[in-house]
Design an enzyme around this catalytic site. Structure first.
Site, mmCIF file in Angstrom:
data_model
loop_
_atom_site.group_PDB
_atom_site.id
_atom_site.type_symbol
_atom_site.label_atom_id
_atom_site.label_comp_id
_atom_site.label_asym_id
_atom_site.label_seq_id
_atom_site.Cartn_x
_atom_site.Cartn_y
_atom_site.Cartn_z
ATOM 1 N N LYS A 116 39.795 51.061 31.927
ATOM 2 C CA LYS A 116 39.335 49.680 32.121
ATOM 3 C C LYS A 116 39.084 48.948 30.808
ATOM 4 C CE LYS A 116 37.537 48.654 36.601
ATOM 5 N NZ LYS A 116 36.425 48.203 37.421
ATOM 6 N N GLU A 200 28.949 40.787 33.475
ATOM 7 C CA GLU A 200 30.230 40.150 33.740
ATOM 8 C C GLU A 200 29.969 38.888 34.545
ATOM 9 O OE1 GLU A 200 33.748 43.137 34.411
ATOM 10 O OE2 GLU A 200 33.409 42.006 36.254
ATOM 11 N N HIS A 235 37.151 46.894 49.875
ATOM 12 C CA HIS A 235 38.140 46.923 48.789
ATOM 13 C C HIS A 235 39.456 47.563 49.194
ATOM 14 C CE1 HIS A 235 35.135 45.307 46.126
ATOM 15 N NE2 HIS A 235 34.296 46.222 46.564
ATOM 16 N N ARG A 292 52.669 51.263 39.357
ATOM 17 C CA ARG A 292 53.430 51.979 40.388
ATOM 18 C C ARG A 292 53.915 50.992 41.439
ATOM 19 N NH1 ARG A 292 49.635 51.185 44.349
ATOM 20 N NH2 ARG A 292 47.488 51.248 43.603
#
Lengths: 504, 169
Positions: A116, A200, A235, A292
């Site tokens: 990340k 954030e 999610h 991917r």
């Protein structure tokens, strides 16, 4: 070109990859665990080899075993599909070490995008917008208020070691800042043994929008437009569509450029997806890159006409892309629904088991990518997704109506599936208007997730009548023997009997 | 002949009034339907009613009296309740309470954790066992206050659906 490819995966995606192999004249090699001897990908492939016990760890995630089988079967390349080993940099590296082409990016690109913090730094360097905030830990009150001021409230306090919503605090009011940081720290400490937190910016009413990228070895990188994936549950994407009803042509162009810049920043090769968060004011931020093939790739295939798996194989074989950015365009609208073996009206309880009966939808603009068949036992060891329905229409409204029809026609009996839940999404007002964000399912949970009471309708009464007739016929059959029933009920047998009598 | 048919949570009383070839007159909860009903393929019925066409698929369920029934817009679980099953039901009524004391799982899976021990006192809502299937873990909680009488399985065991896991008292 490759002569033989091993597919290091199972389920619908293995079947889907083998389809493209067949069209390219490439032999396909399936691998299977104990649970999958009778699975569709084994039946459909040119060759199949056993790789171990049912739990993924001992089979589909066992890199040693898969490489050993690949060498034994003498394959040129390995396609990892999605999930399992698809984003495992070590596996990609080991494939190239033994001279087998890994169909995907270099292990360096996987590593760079997989971490990340590195990914975020790489994106900032490439000029791709990221969610404002800091990756450094914060602790002193001065730091906290300074950063909060810089990014602007509301902010999210997140634990660096976090996950699953733990160690996260939303702050809207400056006076709550310090207590929220303290709480997030103590929660992070007790959950992860690490109290490092960072700040954030909180994205309000976010949209999850991703761009499909294709990049060849010659340095050509194109995007195949976006996919709107905001219908999510915990999610997990549930419904995806393209084009997004939310973004404007101008924004699409800017995001497409940013996506290409992001891929180029890591010398990306193959198919990949850049995920963005887009806020209510249409500001977009890089979220992550999936190195991917994605589950939802078929909607892009349907609107652009590009077979993404074929492109992956061609790129891996060293061929340049056969088209340029300006030659790619979208025609119409496409939607995908993921069908899972789970009970949407009982907290999405998984429902593995034997499929008694299946009838799939068909007709113009409908594609189903699945792998289950009548009599197949859906194993408890793997993902509950059993199939995807992809519809296409000239307009968004047509694609939605077509999806409704397809879901009505899709009948899978024996296991519980999410089709009813998906049907309700298709009739939801916000969904139909295209005014939804990632809070959609949560916001409409009552409408979408309340078990339906058995309605009283003529259609239900017809089901009752059929049950009555079927049951009483069965009873008569047992009482009178087969003969009477066949004679009265089966016109074809009657006809055949008459025919043979006439012949005499 | 009248029988009761359970469809979802509705119990409908169904009575055949007349049947002549494919034409049938049937009463469902007081509404009389005149239909033309034909079995077009194994387990699939075509019904015409007032000019409207219905296609109904009957898929055998777990017993001779259980079906999964699909129409175009809906899918139902159906159970035929005739005199025999009504009798059995009334006999089983006494044991309803005891089934609540036995924790079972509706799906096959694997036992992840058993946070309780035999003889332990539990209160309603306590997690008794965690079962994993399809990459998801589900908690099974006590439905009543009591004592763990017997644990039938071990951590790591694979379990079938409806298998007794834990008994309370």
């Amino acid at each position: 070109m490759f002569k033989k490819i091993l597919i290091a995966n199972r389920g619908e995606i293995a079947v889907r990859i083998i389809r493209s192999c067949r069209e390219l004249g490439i032999r396909s090699v399936a691998v299977y665990s104990d649970a999958d001897r009778g699975a569709m990908h084994v039946r459909y492939a040119s060759e199949a080899y056993y790789i171990g016990p049912s739990p993924s760890r001992e089979s589909y995630l066992d890199a040693d075993k898969i490489i050993q089988v690949a060498l034994q079967a003498n394959v040129d390349a390995i396609h990892p599909g999605y999930g399992f080993l698809s984003e495992n940099a070590d596996f990609a590296r080991r494939c190239s070490e033994v001279g087998i082409k890994f169909i995907g990016p270099s292990s360096e690109a996987i590593t760079q995008m997989g971490d990340k913090i590195t990914a975020r730094q790489t994106m900032i360097a490439a000029g791709v917008p990221v969610v404002p905030g800091t990756q450094q830990s914060v602790s002193t009150p001065d730091d906290i208020s300074k950063i909060a001021e810089e990014v602007g409230l509301p902010v999210m306090i997140k634990a660096t070691a976090g996950g699953g919503g733990k160690g996260m605090r939303l702050v809207r009011d400056p006076k709550d800042l310090f207590s929220a940081v303290k709480m997030a720290q103590s929660e992070a400490m007790s959950s992860f043994g690490n109290d490092t937190v960072y700040i954030e910016k909180y994205i309000e009413s976010p949209h999850h929008i991703e761009f499909q990228i294709l990049a060849d070895k010659q340095g050509n990188t194109v995007h195949l437009f976006e996919r709107e994936c905001s219908v999510q549950r915990r999610h997990q994407k549930v419904v995806e569509e393209t084009p997004s009803p939310f973004i404007t042509p101008e924004l699409r162009e800017r995001m497409g450029e940013a996506a290409i810049a992001a891929a180029k920043a890591v010398n990306y090769e193959g198919a990949g997806t850049i995920e963005f968060l887009v806020d209510a004011h249409r500001n977009f931020y890089f979220l992550e890159m999936n190195t991917r093939l994605q589950v939802e790739h078929p909607i892009t295939e349907r609107t652009t006409g590009v077979d993404i798996v074929k492109e992956q194989i061609n790129i891996a074989a060293g061929k340049p892309l056969s088209f340029k950015q300006e030659e790619v365009f979208q025609f119409g609208h496409s939607i995908e629904c993921r069908i899972s073996a789970e009970d949407p009206f009982n907290n999405f309880m998984p429902s593995p088991g034997v499929v008694r009966h299946i009838s799939e939808p068909n007709g113009l603009g409908i594609r189903t990518d699945g792998y289950v068949y009548e009599g197949y036992e859906i194993p408890m060891h793997y993902d509950p997704m059993i199939s995807k329905v992809i519809t296409w229409g000239r307009t968004r409204a047509e694609a939605i109506e077509r999806m409704r029809r397809a879901l009505y026609e899709y009948k899978i009996t024996g296991v519980k599936t999410s089709t009813k839940f998906l049907e309700r999404i298709m009739v939801n007002k916000n969904f139909r208007e295209g005014t939804y964000d990632t809070h959609f399912i949560e916001k409409h949970s009552e409408e979408l997730l309340t078990p339906c009471a058995s309605e009283k309708s003529v259609s239900v009464d017809m089901a009752i009548i059929a049950a009555y007739i079927d049951y009483t016929n069965k009873m008569e059959k047992t009482a009178l023997g087969d003969f009477t029933l066949t004679r009265t009920n089966d016109k074809w047998k009657e006809y055949a009997l008459k025919k043979s009598v006439q012949r005499i | 002949m009248a029988i009761d048919i359970k469809i979802g949570d509705r119990e409908a009383n169904v009575r055949l009034i007349k049947k002549d070839g494919s034409k049938a007159t049937i009463d469902v909860d007081g509404i009389t339907y005149e239909v033309d009903i034909v079995m077009v393929e194994e387990g699939v019925y075509s019904i015409l009613h007032n000019g409207k066409s219905y296609s109904v698929e009957m898929i055998p369920g777990n017993g001779p009296k259980n079906y999964f029934v699909n129409t175009y817009t809906s899918a139902h679980e159906v159970e035929i309740i005739d005199a025999q099953s009504r009798y059995q039901k009334s006999r089983n009524k006494d044991s309803i309470e005891s089934t609540e004391k036995i924790i079972t799982t509706p799906m096959p899976g694997k036992v992840v954790r058993i946070p309780v021990a035999e003889g332990q006192k539990v209160t309603k809502g306590d997690t008794l066992i965690v079962i994993s299937a399809m990459k998801m873990e589900s908690d099974y909680n006590a439905t009543l206050d009591g004592i763990v009488k017997k644990i039938y399985v071990n951590e790591g065991d694979s379990v079938a659906n409806n298998q007794p896991l834990i008994e309370l008292e």
